[in-house]
Design an enzyme around this catalytic site. Structure first.
Site, PDB file in Angstrom:
ATOM      1  N   TRP A  40      59.228 100.685  64.689  1.00  0.00           N
ATOM      2  CA  TRP A  40      60.084 100.274  65.663  1.00  0.00           C
ATOM      3  C   TRP A  40      59.378  98.894  66.067  1.00  0.00           C
ATOM      4  O   TRP A  40      58.243  98.630  66.030  1.00  0.00           O
ATOM      5  CB  TRP A  40      60.424 100.894  67.026  1.00  0.00           C
ATOM      6  CG  TRP A  40      60.809 100.070  68.181  1.00  0.00           C
ATOM      7  CD1 TRP A  40      59.934  99.419  68.853  1.00  0.00           C
ATOM      8  CD2 TRP A  40      62.191 100.028  68.449  1.00  0.00           C
ATOM      9  NE1 TRP A  40      60.749  98.759  69.765  1.00  0.00           N
ATOM     10  CE2 TRP A  40      62.052  99.344  69.593  1.00  0.00           C
ATOM     11  CE3 TRP A  40      63.448 100.641  68.105  1.00  0.00           C
ATOM     12  CZ2 TRP A  40      63.286  98.804  70.398  1.00  0.00           C
ATOM     13  CZ3 TRP A  40      64.489 100.297  68.892  1.00  0.00           C
ATOM     14  CH2 TRP A  40      64.410  99.370  69.981  1.00  0.00           C
ATOM     15  N   ASN A  42      60.450  95.446  68.582  1.00  0.00           N
ATOM     16  CA  ASN A  42      61.308  94.448  69.498  1.00  0.00           C
ATOM     17  C   ASN A  42      60.829  92.967  69.668  1.00  0.00           C
ATOM     18  O   ASN A  42      60.810  92.385  68.473  1.00  0.00           O
ATOM     19  CB  ASN A  42      61.638  95.046  70.866  1.00  0.00           C
ATOM     20  CG  ASN A  42      60.635  95.705  71.625  1.00  0.00           C
ATOM     21  OD1 ASN A  42      60.089  96.696  71.298  1.00  0.00           O
ATOM     22  ND2 ASN A  42      60.657  95.275  72.737  1.00  0.00           N
ATOM     23  N   ASP A  43      60.730  92.536  70.683  1.00  0.00           N
ATOM     24  CA  ASP A  43      60.424  91.090  71.088  1.00  0.00           C
ATOM     25  C   ASP A  43      59.394  90.389  70.082  1.00  0.00           C
ATOM     26  O   ASP A  43      58.423  90.991  69.884  1.00  0.00           O
ATOM     27  CB  ASP A  43      59.988  90.816  72.436  1.00  0.00           C
ATOM     28  CG  ASP A  43      60.455  91.765  73.412  1.00  0.00           C
ATOM     29  OD1 ASP A  43      61.527  92.352  73.034  1.00  0.00           O
ATOM     30  OD2 ASP A  43      60.089  91.613  74.641  1.00  0.00           O
ATOM     31  N   GLN A  59      56.424  92.891  69.460  1.00  0.00           N
ATOM     32  CA  GLN A  59      56.253  94.326  70.011  1.00  0.00           C
ATOM     33  C   GLN A  59      56.709  95.413  68.742  1.00  0.00           C
ATOM     34  O   GLN A  59      57.717  95.342  68.235  1.00  0.00           O
ATOM     35  CB  GLN A  59      57.324  94.484  71.056  1.00  0.00           C
ATOM     36  CG  GLN A  59      57.161  93.615  72.373  1.00  0.00           C
ATOM     37  CD  GLN A  59      55.984  94.235  73.090  1.00  0.00           C
ATOM     38  OE1 GLN A  59      56.165  95.131  73.867  1.00  0.00           O
ATOM     39  NE2 GLN A  59      54.726  93.866  73.154  1.00  0.00           N
ATOM     40  N   TRP A  67      61.603 103.130  70.372  1.00  0.00           N
ATOM     41  CA  TRP A  67      60.763 102.178  71.119  1.00  0.00           C
ATOM     42  C   TRP A  67      59.755 103.494  71.699  1.00  0.00           C
ATOM     43  O   TRP A  67      60.109 104.649  71.950  1.00  0.00           O
ATOM     44  CB  TRP A  67      61.531 101.741  72.473  1.00  0.00           C
ATOM     45  CG  TRP A  67      60.546 101.088  73.190  1.00  0.00           C
ATOM     46  CD1 TRP A  67      60.271  99.498  72.863  1.00  0.00           C
ATOM     47  CD2 TRP A  67      59.695 101.311  74.186  1.00  0.00           C
ATOM     48  NE1 TRP A  67      59.630  99.016  73.986  1.00  0.00           N
ATOM     49  CE2 TRP A  67      59.238 100.243  74.949  1.00  0.00           C
ATOM     50  CE3 TRP A  67      59.652 102.518  75.102  1.00  0.00           C
ATOM     51  CZ2 TRP A  67      58.224 100.140  75.844  1.00  0.00           C
ATOM     52  CZ3 TRP A  67      58.800 102.424  76.211  1.00  0.00           C
ATOM     53  CH2 TRP A  67      58.164 101.288  76.601  1.00  0.00           C
ATOM     54  N   PHE A 102      52.560  94.912  76.166  1.00  0.00           N
ATOM     55  CA  PHE A 102      53.677  94.432  76.062  1.00  0.00           C
ATOM     56  C   PHE A 102      53.781  92.922  75.736  1.00  0.00           C
ATOM     57  O   PHE A 102      52.884  92.555  75.425  1.00  0.00           O
ATOM     58  CB  PHE A 102      54.489  94.692  77.580  1.00  0.00           C
ATOM     59  CG  PHE A 102      55.103  95.935  78.076  1.00  0.00           C
ATOM     60  CD1 PHE A 102      54.975  97.187  77.033  1.00  0.00           C
ATOM     61  CD2 PHE A 102      55.879  96.206  78.914  1.00  0.00           C
ATOM     62  CE1 PHE A 102      55.490  98.341  77.320  1.00  0.00           C
ATOM     63  CE2 PHE A 102      56.863  97.272  79.266  1.00  0.00           C
ATOM     64  CZ  PHE A 102      56.185  98.409  78.428  1.00  0.00           C
ATOM     65  N   ASP A 166      55.492  89.656  80.877  1.00  0.00           N
ATOM     66  CA  ASP A 166      55.926  88.793  79.731  1.00  0.00           C
ATOM     67  C   ASP A 166      55.394  87.336  80.154  1.00  0.00           C
ATOM     68  O   ASP A 166      56.192  86.374  80.014  1.00  0.00           O
ATOM     69  CB  ASP A 166      57.263  88.668  79.328  1.00  0.00           C
ATOM     70  CG  ASP A 166      58.010  90.241  79.233  1.00  0.00           C
ATOM     71  OD1 ASP A 166      57.050  91.141  78.796  1.00  0.00           O
ATOM     72  OD2 ASP A 166      59.256  90.287  79.539  1.00  0.00           O
ATOM     73  N   GLU A 220      63.471  88.963  82.180  1.00  0.00           N
ATOM     74  CA  GLU A 220      62.562  89.267  81.094  1.00  0.00           C
ATOM     75  C   GLU A 220      62.290  88.001  80.199  1.00  0.00           C
ATOM     76  O   GLU A 220      63.108  86.942  80.097  1.00  0.00           O
ATOM     77  CB  GLU A 220      63.060  90.352  80.302  1.00  0.00           C
ATOM     78  CG  GLU A 220      63.115  91.782  80.869  1.00  0.00           C
ATOM     79  CD  GLU A 220      63.069  92.903  80.119  1.00  0.00           C
ATOM     80  OE1 GLU A 220      62.453  93.911  80.068  1.00  0.00           O
ATOM     81  OE2 GLU A 220      64.092  92.988  79.053  1.00  0.00           O
TER      82      GLU A 220
HETATM   83  C1  FRU Z   1      61.895  92.816  76.488  1.00  0.00           C
HETATM   84  C2  FRU Z   1      60.965  93.780  76.783  1.00  0.00           C
HETATM   85  C3  FRU Z   1      59.867  93.223  77.770  1.00  0.00           C
HETATM   86  C4  FRU Z   1      58.786  93.936  77.401  1.00  0.00           C
HETATM   87  C5  FRU Z   1      58.877  94.684  76.096  1.00  0.00           C
HETATM   88  C6  FRU Z   1      58.320  95.796  75.907  1.00  0.00           C
HETATM   89  O1  FRU Z   1      62.619  93.416  75.168  1.00  0.00           O
HETATM   90  O2  FRU Z   1      61.442  94.687  77.943  1.00  0.00           O
HETATM   91  O3  FRU Z   1      60.390  92.703  78.923  1.00  0.00           O
HETATM   92  O4  FRU Z   1      57.476  93.247  77.566  1.00  0.00           O
HETATM   93  O5  FRU Z   1      60.169  94.591  75.918  1.00  0.00           O
HETATM   94  O6  FRU Z   1      58.419  96.125  74.807  1.00  0.00           O
END
Ligand code: FRU
Length: 496
Positions: A40, A42-43, A59, A67, A102, A166, A220
């Protein structure tokens, strides 16, 4: 815990990704968007140009396609389009980042080190969010851009705040600044600002911004950067309710434009503006390229509904890199980074022509899973109610529509009959008489750039099985096409 613990955690993570890679399903796996080899993501995190290469961290959960405990995955590129997979950079290994490394960002210090800042995350109850989070900002340093030494916690906030994360760090003059998102003691979404002379010691500067919506409880992934004569504050408000075309997504990203200087408050000149009108666009982060351009990547994903790519051993991808500029109307323009033209292969220029009433025209009969289409239409010279593209068109009649709707005066991206996954459409306003689109189609996403970046629409797609074609279509009237070029695109992966 020691550096050895970190190395051991990274090795376990790499082994897990290798296992997922071996069974990965590629029907929707991106050819020119960044994703993990398995697992997976993400950011986007830690975006920078360092040691002659662009670095994109993200991420990453290496142990499955949902996740989970966050790591930082890593890819790098010399040209912004051809990506090399790098070893996973950061894994949970300290008490402070026990439950996740994170999101965060990167700067290069005076000694030429790559210094990254991230949020060390812990669940208060050690299991999940029900009793809140314990979040602190941490630092790690690398000499070569690949191997990182963790330096531990550099910012600890009021312990009772449930969201505090973040960090985005940059330098103005002789000082460093850090913004991050916080949920205030009164449950308002805020951006906090800290400053530092040496990157290791940080002082609280001020609360830089509070979202005017009392329903918004956390911002975020904030980012603050200068563009032209002003500053742009991008952020992702949590808690905003859907309002017409606004806040339709479970996860929304937007920005305000204002003025700021070190030692001063941020003075907004605009209200909230939409970052991208698509269904999946979140956590954008920007950075300065060596030539001064402000580039950005975002995550094309969300946490609310299950994305079927999860069955294929991977989930989550980033947008293509975008070049940001600010219009005189104080709206962000985001164009595909100029380097992306290097992906083009076999371009076919269809020139100008009139598309007849209810006419369809096949532009690519197969291979449409990796292409870019440039389309311009003179809307005054046609009568069509809708004119646009059917991409991801498969023999069973499934397709994704990217079209201009003359009744609504909006450009839409409709996944009603794409094949798999979430349905529904998203649309962006168009207030000119010329329709100008650049549409990037990858195996599992569609990104639409409207009017030279005046608006964008980004969504993931999961097309039906079979060869994918691309068609031009027009409904209930004619269309005056003034330009149409179809490019096949090559893969952006150095190795797969
Ligand atoms: C945004 C978020 C951030 C955090 C991260 C965790 O998508 O929730 O705020 O740091 O993803 O994976």
């Amino acid at each position: 815990m020691s550096a050895d613990d970190h190395r051991a955690a990274l090795r376990r993570a790499e082994t897990a990704v290798t296992g997922l890679r071996a069974v990965r399903g590629d029907r929707w796996y991106p050819r020119f968007h960044i994703a993990a080899a398995g697992g997976w993501i993400n950011d986007p995190n830690g975006l920078c140009y360092f040691g002659g290469r662009y670095h994109v961290f993200f991420q990453h959960h290496p142990f499955g396609s949902a996740w989970g405990p966050m790591h930082w995955g890593h890819v790098s590129s010399a040209d912004l389009v051809t990506w090399r997979r790098e070893p996973i950079a950061l894994a949970p290994s300290l008490e402070a980042d026990r439950d996740g490394v994170f999101s965060g960002s990167a700067v290069v210090d005076d000694d030429g080190n790559l210094v990254v800042f991230y949020t060390g995350h812990r669940w208060r109850n050690g299991v999940d969010e029900t009793d809140g989070n314990l979040q602190v900002q941490c630092m790690a340093v690398s000499r070569n851009g690949v191997d990182f030494d963790k330096r531990g916690v550099v910012v600890t906030g009021p312990a009772e705040l449930p969201h505090f994360r973040d960090p985005k760090v940059w330098r103005t003059g002789d000082r460093y600044f850090m913004v991050f998102g916080a949920c205030s003691a009164t449950r308002r979404g805020e951006v906090w600002l800290y400053h530092s002379a040496d990157l290791a010691h940080w002082e609280f500067d001020r609360v830089l911004y509070q979202d005017p919506d009392p329903g918004v409880y956390m911002l975020e992934c904030p980012d603050l950067f200068a563009l032209g004569e002003h500053w742009v504050l991008t952020y992702c408000p949590m808690g905003a309710e859907p309002d017409g075309y606004l806040f339709r997504n479970g996860h929304n990203a937007g920005y305000v434009v204002g003025d700021w200087a070190p030692g001063s408050d941020f003075r907004p000149l605009t209200g909230y503006q939409v970052g991208d009108w698509g269904a999946e666009y979140y956590a954008p982060q920007s950075f300065s390229a060596p030539d001064g351009r402000q580039l950005s990547f975002a995550w094309m994903g969300q946490f609310d509904y299950r994305i079927v790519t999860a069955d294929d051993g991977w989930c989550g991808q980033l947008t293509i890199p975008r070049e940001l500029s600010l219009g005189p109307d104080l709206r962000l323009r985001s164009r595909p980074a100029a380097e992306l033209t290097a992906l083009r292969r076999n371009s076919v220029d269809h020139g100008a022509f009139e598309l007849g009433r209810n006419e369809d025209r096949v532009l690519l009969s197969r291979g449409g899973e990796c292409c870019e289409i440039e389309l311009t239409v003179d809307l005054r010279a046609g009568t069509a109610e809708r004119i646009g593209l059917a991409v991801n068109h498969t023999p069973g009649g499934h397709e994704t529509l990217v079209a201009y709707d003359d009744l609504a005066r909006r450009v839409l991206l409709d996944r009603r009959s794409t094949g798999f996954g979430e349905r529904g459409y998203r649309s962006a306003p168009l207030d000119t008489d010329e329709l100008r689109l650049r549409v990037f189609v990858d195996r599992g996403s569609v990104e639409v750039f409207i009017g030279d970046g005046a608006a964008t629409l980004s969504s993931i797609t999961q097309p039906a099985d079979g060869p994918r074609s691309v068609q031009l279509y027009c409904e209930s009237g004619t269309a005056a096409v003034t330009g149409l070029v179809v490019h096949r695109l090559r893969s952006g992966w150095e190795q797969d």
